[in-house]
Design a protein around this motif. Structure first.
Motif, PDB file in Angstrom:
ATOM      1  N   LEU A   1       1.542   2.062   8.635  1.00  0.00           N
ATOM      2  CA  LEU A   1       1.632   2.598   7.273  1.00  0.00           C
ATOM      3  C   LEU A   1       2.445   3.907   7.186  1.00  0.00           C
ATOM      4  O   LEU A   1       3.330   4.023   6.335  1.00  0.00           O
ATOM      5  CB  LEU A   1       0.220   2.779   6.700  1.00  0.00           C
ATOM      6  N   PRO A   2       2.193   4.895   8.071  1.00  0.00           N
ATOM      7  CA  PRO A   2       3.000   6.130   7.978  1.00  0.00           C
ATOM      8  C   PRO A   2       4.492   5.877   8.152  1.00  0.00           C
ATOM      9  O   PRO A   2       5.314   6.544   7.521  1.00  0.00           O
ATOM     10  CB  PRO A   2       2.469   6.985   9.132  1.00  0.00           C
TER      11      PRO A   2
ATOM     12  N   TYR B   1      -2.910  -0.036   9.881  1.00  0.00           N
ATOM     13  CA  TYR B   1      -3.247   1.340  10.214  1.00  0.00           C
ATOM     14  C   TYR B   1      -2.127   2.016  10.980  1.00  0.00           C
ATOM     15  O   TYR B   1      -1.767   3.153  10.736  1.00  0.00           O
ATOM     16  CB  TYR B   1      -4.517   1.380  11.072  1.00  0.00           C
TER      17      TYR B   1
ATOM     18  N   LEU C   1       2.529  15.675   4.669  1.00  0.00           N
ATOM     19  CA  LEU C   1       2.267  15.934   6.087  1.00  0.00           C
ATOM     20  C   LEU C   1       0.974  15.252   6.536  1.00  0.00           C
ATOM     21  O   LEU C   1       0.912  14.692   7.626  1.00  0.00           O
ATOM     22  CB  LEU C   1       2.185  17.446   6.348  1.00  0.00           C
ATOM     23  N   LEU C   2      -0.047  15.277   5.661  1.00  0.00           N
ATOM     24  CA  LEU C   2      -1.308  14.621   6.018  1.00  0.00           C
ATOM     25  C   LEU C   2      -1.098  13.118   6.215  1.00  0.00           C
ATOM     26  O   LEU C   2      -1.703  12.505   7.083  1.00  0.00           O
ATOM     27  CB  LEU C   2      -2.354  14.861   4.926  1.00  0.00           C
ATOM     28  N   TYR C   3      -0.227  12.529   5.385  1.00  0.00           N
ATOM     29  CA  TYR C   3       0.039  11.093   5.523  1.00  0.00           C
ATOM     30  C   TYR C   3       0.808  10.777   6.812  1.00  0.00           C
ATOM     31  O   TYR C   3       0.694   9.699   7.365  1.00  0.00           O
ATOM     32  CB  TYR C   3       0.817  10.574   4.310  1.00  0.00           C
TER      33      TYR C   3
ATOM     34  N   ILE D   1       0.831  -1.206   0.000  1.00  0.00           N
ATOM     35  CA  ILE D   1       0.000   0.000   0.000  1.00  0.00           C
ATOM     36  C   ILE D   1       0.864   1.253   0.000  1.00  0.00           C
ATOM     37  O   ILE D   1       0.572   2.220  -0.700  1.00  0.00           O
ATOM     38  CB  ILE D   1      -0.940   0.012   1.234  1.00  0.00           C
ATOM     39  N   GLY D   2       1.939   1.224   0.789  1.00  0.00           N
ATOM     40  CA  GLY D   2       2.724   2.435   1.013  1.00  0.00           C
ATOM     41  C   GLY D   2       3.668   2.780  -0.126  1.00  0.00           C
ATOM     42  O   GLY D   2       3.934   3.952  -0.366  1.00  0.00           O
TER      43      GLY D   2
ATOM     44  N   MET E   1       0.728  12.714   9.587  1.00  0.00           N
ATOM     45  CA  MET E   1       0.053  13.257  10.760  1.00  0.00           C
ATOM     46  C   MET E   1      -0.517  12.224  11.749  1.00  0.00           C
ATOM     47  O   MET E   1      -0.428  12.439  12.956  1.00  0.00           O
ATOM     48  CB  MET E   1      -1.064  14.192  10.314  1.00  0.00           C
ATOM     49  N   PRO E   2      -1.078  11.108  11.275  1.00  0.00           N
ATOM     50  CA  PRO E   2      -1.600  10.147  12.261  1.00  0.00           C
ATOM     51  C   PRO E   2      -0.555   9.730  13.290  1.00  0.00           C
ATOM     52  O   PRO E   2      -0.896   9.391  14.417  1.00  0.00           O
ATOM     53  CB  PRO E   2      -2.023   8.956  11.396  1.00  0.00           C
ATOM     54  N   MET E   3       0.747   9.800  12.905  1.00  0.00           N
ATOM     55  CA  MET E   3       1.800   9.433  13.855  1.00  0.00           C
ATOM     56  C   MET E   3       1.773  10.316  15.090  1.00  0.00           C
ATOM     57  O   MET E   3       2.276   9.936  16.131  1.00  0.00           O
ATOM     58  CB  MET E   3       3.175   9.567  13.199  1.00  0.00           C
ATOM     59  N   TRP E   4       1.224  11.532  14.959  1.00  0.00           N
ATOM     60  CA  TRP E   4       1.230  12.470  16.084  1.00  0.00           C
ATOM     61  C   TRP E   4      -0.037  12.395  16.928  1.00  0.00           C
ATOM     62  O   TRP E   4      -0.179  13.116  17.894  1.00  0.00           O
ATOM     63  CB  TRP E   4       1.463  13.898  15.589  1.00  0.00           C
ATOM     64  N   ILE E   5      -0.979  11.549  16.516  1.00  0.00           N
ATOM     65  CA  ILE E   5      -2.156  11.343  17.364  1.00  0.00           C
ATOM     66  C   ILE E   5      -1.855  10.097  18.194  1.00  0.00           C
ATOM     67  O   ILE E   5      -1.391   9.102  17.659  1.00  0.00           O
ATOM     68  CB  ILE E   5      -3.413  11.151  16.494  1.00  0.00           C
TER      69      ILE E   5
ATOM     70  N   PHE F   1      -1.116   6.807  19.833  1.00  0.00           N
ATOM     71  CA  PHE F   1      -1.322   5.558  19.109  1.00  0.00           C
ATOM     72  C   PHE F   1      -2.347   4.645  19.787  1.00  0.00           C
ATOM     73  O   PHE F   1      -3.057   3.905  19.114  1.00  0.00           O
ATOM     74  CB  PHE F   1       0.032   4.875  18.835  1.00  0.00           C
TER      75      PHE F   1
ATOM     76  N   VAL G   1       2.066   4.942  -2.714  1.00  0.00           N
ATOM     77  CA  VAL G   1       1.780   6.240  -2.100  1.00  0.00           C
ATOM     78  C   VAL G   1       3.043   7.089  -2.084  1.00  0.00           C
ATOM     79  O   VAL G   1       3.050   8.234  -2.547  1.00  0.00           O
ATOM     80  CB  VAL G   1       1.234   6.072  -0.659  1.00  0.00           C
TER      81      VAL G   1
END
Lengths: 264, 264
Positions: free
Chosen positions: A143-144, A140, A98-100, A77-78, A102-106, A108, A81
């Motif tokens: 991936l980042p 999920y 950055l959007l891709y 998948i990655g 960003m989940p790393m900063w929420i 885990f 991308v």
């Protein structure tokens, strides 16, 4: 009187002492606990138990399979991308990358909880499909971490070589297999190092999504931690260390200087 | 053209899938319901539940205090370590670098267990200090990794010139060397913050039972019965905060770029 002269290299001593006390010594203690019994005598029964117990071997195999499946899925998948993000023909904005990431900063654990809710909502849960749910949660989460190192190597990729290959008559498939994949190998290796072993150790995801049916080696270490059975936990930690060493050995030839640290 | 549309749709599709769990929680944080999927009309009740929940508020405060303390300690120790490593002899440099890489490549659960065993072995009671040590072990190698390249790029003659002009070594360190590596120090600090904020495993293994962080309190909630609506509100707020920071960063970066372009 002896006067200590300040030298910049003396600063290293402080850091070295910290590392010896809190990184090296704890690791040595793991070996001590894994191979001694409560009375402090040397014993190999934990090793024997581990390799003769079918459930612990089964969990090890499941861990390796889930780790491998997660690595392959994240790469499948990655990779496209990262390729599209790094190619100015398809993407010019930095915001998309950055959007891709960003989940790393929420947090885990929050993200894992969110994934659990989403999967439950569409009818997948730890009760009916524990392995599917766990694997989706892993993809999920990781991936980042795959996209970032791949993006970094793809940006450094020499586009003129790709054009040269096309001019010399290579079709897109040949260009991809013979040129783009080898050129991005360092990124692929970083991605594997960032995903394969960490997957086996992230017991939070399998706990939350697997409905107590998926036992990775990380879950088993955590169970022995919960019961303060340091010896058993230590032996499994050594197995993890061996797996880490093995991944490094297998990827060493491809990649001399890049590692997890290169990401930053 | 078709290729471009396909590429763009792939990027947006994966992005949508990646954010689906978080967006689901965001949407259902604006209605008073326990189950995701039933919409009971627009309401801020989850936000009232969040701010009325003392445990979550304490956890939020603890997480921030821990991250800031660990960030500052790691940055100081990492700066000292990086400068020391840079000026050490080749052998010392290699040895310290190798030790420093251990927490980076090691599985987090092994790091966490080894520290817990160290504290158990020396009968050290778990406290904020043990937790802080855990977080510093986890983050300090990344601080060192982000400072070392800046030291390599630095012009070493300036420091020597300062000494020749009569500065004491410590004065030269503070007013000449440190300013040259400040970008690396700042990057390391931010990295340490984000790693600390996101951490679960090391926190769970080295904290005292009374000290809860966002990760540990959410983990408990997720494992037992899934996130209540107060956590949905929390996810929404964290998501918005991270998004806000990203947008500000993006605007600042493009302003800086515009300024540079005007200069030349």
């Amino acid at each position: 009187m002896l006067k200590l002269k300040f030298r910049r290299k003396h600063l290293a001593i402080i850091y070295a002492v910290f590392l010896i006390a809190f990184v090296v010594a704890p690791l040595l203690l793991i070996f001590y606990y894994a191979f001694t019994n409560d009375a402090g005598q040397i014993t190999f029964h934990r090793m024997v138990n581990f390799f003769t117990d079918s459930s612990s071997l089964n969990d090890l195999l499941v861990s390796i399979l889930i780790g491998a499946a997660n690595t392959v899925l994240c790469l499948l998948i990655g990779y496209p991308v990262a390729y599209l993000l790094a190619n100015p023909k398809y993407n010019k904005s930095k915001m998309m990358l950055l959007l891709y990431v960003m989940p790393m900063w929420i947090n885990f654990v929050l993200r894992t909880g969110a994934t659990k809710d989403l999967l439950y909502w569409i009818g997948i849960s730890g009760n009916n499909r524990p392995y599917t749910a766990t694997l989706i949660g892993m993809v999920y989460n990781y991936l980042p971490f795959v996209i970032l190192p791949l993006y970094a190597t793809m940006q450094k990729m020499d586009q003129s070589q790709v054009e040269a290959a096309r001019d010399l008559g290579a079709n897109p498939f040949q260009t991809f297999i013979k040129l783009i994949i080898p050129m991005t190998m360092p990124g692929i290796v970083s991605a594997i190092l960032m995903v394969f072993v960490p997957t086996m150790s992230s017991f939070v995801i399998s706990n939350a999504l697997g409905g107590a049916k998926v036992n990775l080696i990380g879950n088993n270490i955590n169970t022995s931690f919960n019961y303060s059975r340091w010896g058993d936990g230590s032996f499994m930690a050594i197995i993890m260390l061996l797996l880490i060493g093995l991944t490094f050995l297998l990827t060493k030839n491809v990649n001399k200087e890049e590692g997890r640290g290169s990401l930053w | 053209m078709v290729k471009k549309i396909l590429a763009k749709s792939y990027l947006w599709l994966i992005l949508l899938l990646l954010y689906a769990p978080i967006l689901l929680l965001v949407i259902f944080s604006f209605t008073d319901t326990t189950v995701i999927g039933t919409w009971n009309g627009f309401s801020f009740k989850p936000y009232q539940n969040l701010f009325g929940n003392k445990d979550i508020m304490t956890a939020l405060k603890n997480t921030v205090v821990l991250a800031l303390t660990a960030g500052v300690v790691s940055t100081i120790l990492g700066t000292v370590g990086a400068i020391g490593i840079f000026y050490s002899s080749r052998r010392a440099k290699n040895a310290i670098n190798a030790m420093s890489q251990i927490p980076v490549v090691n599985a987090e659960i092994v790091t966490a267990l080894s520290l817990r065993i160290l504290f158990a072995f020396f009968n050290i009671e778990l406290s904020f200090l043990t937790l802080l040590i855990g977080h510093v072990v986890l983050t300090v190698p990344f601080v060192v990794l982000s400072i070392l390249p800046k030291l390599q790029q630095m012009d070493n003659n300036i420091y020597e010139a300062a000494l020749d002009l009569g500065a004491t070594p410590s004065r030269a360190l503070w007013s000449v060397l440190i300013p040259q590596i400040t970008p690396g120090i700042l990057a390391g600090f931010i990295l340490a913050l984000t790693l600390s904020l996101d951490d679960y495993i090391v926190t769970a293994y080295t904290r005292s039972d009374s000290f809860v962080t966002i990760s540990t309190i959410v983990e408990g909630a997720v494992r037992i019965r899934g996130l209540t609506n107060a956590y949905r509100a929390l996810t929404t707020l964290i998501f918005l905060a991270v998004l806000g920071i990203l947008i500000v960063m993006n605007i600042m970066a493009s302003k800086k770029k515009a300024k540079l372009e005007r200069k030349f």
